[in-house]
Enzyme design. Structure first.
Site, short mmCIF file in Angstrom:
data_model
loop_
_atom_site.label_atom_id
_atom_site.label_comp_id
_atom_site.label_asym_id
_atom_site.label_seq_id
_atom_site.Cartn_x
_atom_site.Cartn_y
_atom_site.Cartn_z
N ASP A 118 14.96 5.21 -19.98
CA ASP A 118 16.02 6.23 -20.08
C ASP A 118 17.06 6.09 -18.97
OD1 ASP A 118 14.60 7.56 -22.28
OD2 ASP A 118 13.24 8.26 -20.73
N HIS A 163 18.26 4.31 -27.26
CA HIS A 163 19.43 3.93 -26.50
C HIS A 163 20.65 4.69 -27.02
CE1 HIS A 163 17.32 -0.16 -25.58
NE2 HIS A 163 16.78 0.87 -24.96
#
Length: 607
Positions: A12, A40
């Protein structure tokens, strides 16, 4: 040559954005490992895209995207992402390829994933529940299903039935799974998959031999690596540099640059050790301001200060050439920021990030406190525009880890990115030029020479870029038409196609990426803001060398913006060629020079 982008923490970090930026001018963007447990987020043209299994290069026109052998594929999710991208008017025809050696993530694996988490009780891993772990488990026990197996119905059905039978023996009625429904759905997927499935080996081989520009997007991050992460609170694949080679068949000596993506603070989703976690108002504030929710699961991310012990450990395994520091703007309103710099256990300093979970639970973390900058950095594009304390924070990270911070994210959009130049000497000269005694002939000649050299660099980059169009750097793609029957000695029937390396529509993007590679993008605005207008005279010697090849140019001075087109025209006039404006000459007459002198740093106006 390949650029590799890897997560340096627990995932992340914002890898999708840098991949999207670097994909301009890239022919082949690849995923090497992981599955649709990765999330993503990319913001492009004001729209937000969340991709999970597709490489982030899908949003870049002309970029071919390969899901590599080391990945596991949830087929319904694959088609759902394709539909989502195409619904926004993005053409994916012949731009998404899927290795026939990928393993298939079935609904059966998803069901088992949930049961395994229940079995672990308080020791549950906190998986995404997407079936990733069980899929890799069946891969390791040699009972898994290849993408290639799908095209032989009888063989595929038998393998899935055997898997279901084995899990039934273990879980009994706890396993609520409709075997026949899944097999029926794959009868539909079988035909729909054919246009995407390829043999990865000749594709990568031809790309490497043809020096095709490749971009590799790592999923998850180093601290979730099955071998090097906080085991067992990890994912089930090799998320570091090693996974790139096993999952993509990439030539080890064909990696141009490895970029580690580091969030300006630290987050983690799921269970497991998190030394710098802040279970207080600081952690809550980071979570709220940073909008820290998992892309795949929607769960709140655990938040804490930046842990440089983790980043240094990550670098020792992945050997980063540069760091992309993301979400710097989230720290804008903090009075002070802390970074974890040392672990101690029983009074002894630990040499590295420990593997022992019991040590991780009882050790102490030492922090260094740095002053905050209390100023907005959102949308800033130049390093010298950052507040002084923000620059000190970045430079502290560089010094501690031993890796330069080349890219700095200052907002969610792809345009909110600072690229620091490698041509430090030129940058220093630009910043200092207002104080340079230009009346000194030696100084003036030295700066003029620097001006000429930098123009030659830009011109060289452009011509090198232009040459790429003339080279036939094609990739061989073997697509499945009808595979040979199992046990047959016949070669699989395949259609051989080629994907051209570059077309004219990609020239501008490729040119920008080339400038970024030699460190010129970041210096261009400063270049024209700080150089003395008298330096227009230094371009005169270039006239003979380039006459007939350059478009009509005037010095723009400070009126040149950060946009690529205007500084390029001021520097060498090559962008006009890209736009089909034809040839011309450089204005070096006395009148133009006098106008530039009168205008000071503002420069003369462009006709």
């Amino acid at each position: 040559m390949a650029t590799v982008v890897l997560g340096a923490q627990w995932g992340d970090e914002g890898k999708g954005k840098i991949v999207d930026v670097l994909s301009e001018g890239t022919q082949l963007c690849c995923r090497a490992q992981g599955g649709h447990n990765a999330g993503h987020t990319i913001v492009k043209n004001g729209k937000t895209f969340d991709v999970h299994i597709l490489p982030s290069g899908v949003l870049t026109e002309g970029c071919v995207n390969l899901i590599g052998t080391g990945c596991v594929i949830y087929v319904p999710g694959f088609f759902k992402e394709l539909e989502m991208i195409e619904a926004h008017g993005i053409n994916l025809q012949d731009r998404v390829l899927l290795s026939d050696r990928c393993h298939v993530d079935l609904d059966l694996h998803t069901k088992v994933d949930g049961l395994e988490e229940v079995e672990l009780g308080k020791g549950s891993i906190g998986t995404t529940g997407k079936g990733i772990g069980p899929t890799y488990s069946t891969k390791a026990t040699r009972s898994g299903v290849h993408i290639a197996d799908i095209f032989n119905k009888e063989y595929f059905d038998d393998k899935v039935r055997n898997l279901e039978r084995g899990y039934k023996k273990r879980y009994g009625d706890l396993l609520q799974y409709d075997l026949e429904d899944e097999l029926k759905r794959f009868d539909d997927y079988r035909e729909r998959l054919k246009p995407f499935v390829v043999d990865q080996v000749p594709l990568i081989e031809s790309a490497v031999k043809g020096n095709v520009r490749m971009l590799v997007e790592g999923a998850n991050a180093l601290m979730l690596d099955i071998d090097n992460g906080t085991y067992p609170y990890v994912t089930s694949s090799n998320t570091g540099l090693g996974g790139i080679f096993t999952g993509l068949h990439l030539h080890p000596r064909k990696i141009k640059e490895t970029i580690g993506v580091v969030k300006a603070y630290t987050t983690r989703v799921g269970g497991g050790p998190f030394p710098s976690e802040q279970l207080n108002d600081i952690g809550e504030r980071l979570q709220v301001v940073g909008k820290e929710f998992g892309v795949t699961t929607g769960r709140k991310r655990r938040c804490g200060w930046l842990d440089l012990v983790v980043v240094k450990f990550s670098n020792a395994i992945n050997w980063y050439d540069a760091i992309n520091l993301t979400k710097l703007d989230i720290l804008d309103d903090f009075d002070e920021v802390k970074v974890a710099t040392e672990y101690t256990h029983n009074g002894q300093k630990l040499a590295s990030f420990p593997a022992d979970l019991h040590v991780l639970e009882t050790m102490e973390v030492k922090y260094e406190t740095l002053p905050g900058w209390k100023s907005k950095t959102v949308g800033l594009r130049q390093y010298d525009e950052l507040p002084e304390n923000a620059r000190k924070y970045i430079e502290y990270i560089e010094k501690f880890v031993g890796v330069p911070v080349k890219y700095i994210g200052t907002g969610p959009g792809r345009e909110s990115m600072i690229t620091r130049t490698n041509l430090i000497i030129i940058l220093v000269m630009m910043q200092a030029s207002k104080k340079i005694p230009f009346e000194d002939p030696m100084v003036l000649n030295a700066v003029r020479a620097l001006y000429v050299v930098s123009n030659l660099i830009i011109a060289g980059v452009y011509f090198y870029t232009k040459m790429q169009i003339d080279k036939k750097r094609d990739m061989t793609v073997l697509k499945y038409v009808e595979p040979a029957a199992m046990g047959s000695t016949e070669e699989p029937k395949a259609v051989t196609t080629t994907v051209h390396a570059y077309d004219l529509s990609q020239l501008r993007g490729l040119f920008k990426s080339q400038l970024m590679g030699v460190g010129m993008m970041g210096v261009m605005q400063l270049y024209f803001n700080y150089t003395n207008p008298l330096l227009i005279q230094s371009i005169i010697p270039l006239k003979g060398a380039f006459e007939g090849n350059l478009v009509k140019v005037h010095l723009l001075g400070q009126s040149a913006s950060g946009d690529l087109k205007r500084p390029w025209k001021a520097a060498a006039g090559m962008m006009g060629m890209m736009q089909g404006q034809g040839a011309g000459e450089i204005k070096t007459d006395k009148k133009s020079i006098e106008a530039a002198e009168r205008s000071g740093r503002g420069g003369a106006k462009e006709e």
